[in-house]
Design an enzyme around this catalytic site. Structure first.
Site, PDB file in Angstrom:
ATOM      1  CE  LYS A  12       6.697  -3.523   5.319  1.00 40.19           C
ATOM      2  NZ  LYS A  12       4.978  -3.591   4.816  1.00 40.19           N
ATOM      3  CG  ASP A 139       7.629  -7.398   4.979  1.00 44.01           C
ATOM      4  OD1 ASP A 139       7.877  -8.025   4.040  1.00 44.01           O
ATOM      5  OD2 ASP A 139       6.857  -6.976   5.730  1.00 44.01           O
TER       6      ASP A 139
END
Ligand code: C5P
Length: 297
Positions: A12, A139
């Site tokens: 990401k 995350d």
């Protein structure tokens, strides 16, 4: 019923990342927009008779001891929640640079929860999976969110999925220096003193509907300490912008940088320059959908 499955675990980037106040827990509250990209680790899940988890890691990245690997911890938590009788062997091929701000370990953990859910026919409710994910790292929940583009707040575990934007080429460059997350937060807090970095802001939903409007918001508070510590990160960002990147930022808490381009033609010149100077570069693209598990061929 599948005996084995393969699944990609994408990296990401944060399209914006504001670090807000420090909570009583010592953690900082965040405001961020996550976007998954096609640079990915590869995981394979194989059922086995013997209960428990066997993890085999390959690739160049140093991922530390197996017992503290997030894949191992995710799989152990998953199988325990299933009752403890099931067993799995997991092969993890690392491609995403470790400690690069790209969420590789978090994505591997989420892919493990997704992969085992598919392998064992969804034995665990989605809310429980999300709770296991948040317990593994801030995350991790993003990688279980419905869309590969999402707003995140609190520590990043509170999420609002967004309709994906058109696929764009992404250049990811890593300088070969790791910036541990805890150290990045400490340096930022030292440089800032008591204040929070973000003032009031009233955004309209339209800012999330195009790359051009996201580009206007693109910012990362970690650039402040990271660029001071490693000036060539700032130089790399400038080069990406000069080569036509619509968005160019430090990735997460560093030390990778990334550029999102309207088309890939501007990328090659920067890749050549950065590679000459010892950076590792990956050509990737933004994702419109999460990778799906596939049966092994
Ligand atoms: O999440 P992780 O364990 O990688 O975080 C490492 C350190 O970074 C934490 O111990 C904390 O000091 C800091 N951190 C923070 N605020 C966050 C996430 C991490 O201050 N939202």
């Amino acid at each position: 019923m599948n005996e084995s499955l393969q699944l990609l675990a994408p990296a990401k980037v944060n399209l914006w990342l504001r670090v807000l106040a420090r909570e009583a827990s010592g953690y900082h509250s965040l405001e961020t927009a996550f976007a998954a990209v096609s640079l990915a680790d590869r995981l394979e899940f194989v059922r086995r008779e013997k209960p428990g988890v066997e993890l085999v890691v390959s690739g160049d990245e140093d991922t530390g001891p197996i017992g503290s690997n997030l894949v191992y911890r995710a799989a152990t938590a998953f199988l325990a929640r299933m009752g403890g009788a099931a067993g799995v062997r997991i092969n993890l091929e690392k491609v995403i640079p470790a400690a690069g701000g790209l969420g590789g370990g978090s994505s591997d953990a989420a892919a493990t929860l997704r992969g085992l859910s598919a392998l064992f026919s969804d034995p665990i409710p989605k809310e429980d999976l999300l709770r296991i994910a948040a317990g593994l790292g801030s995350d991790v929940p993003f990688f279980l969110a419905p869309s590969p583009l999402a707003l995140g707040w609190s520590r990043g575990e509170r999420l609002l999925s967004l309709p994906p934007l058109p696929v764009r080429p992404v250049l990811i460059a890593h300088p070969g220096v790791a910036v541990p997350t805890g150290e990045a937060f400490r340096r930022l807090a030292e440089m800032r003193g008591e204040g929070s970095g973000a003032g009031p802001q009233a955004l309209d939903l339209s800012v999330l509907r195009s790359w051009a409007s996201i580009a206007e918001l693109a910012t990362n508070d970690f650039e402040f300490p990271a660029f001071e510590q490693i000036p060539r990160l700032a130089a790399a960002k400038e080069r990406l912008l000069a080569a036509g990147a619509e968005v160019a930022l430090l990735a997460g808490s560093g030390a990778s940088v990334f550029g999102i381009f309207a088309d890939a033609s501007g990328m090659e010149g920067v890749v050549a320059e950065l590679e000459r100077e010892g950076w590792r570069c990956w050509r990737a693209r933004t994702l419109e959908h999460w990778p799906q598990p596939t049966a092994r061929h």
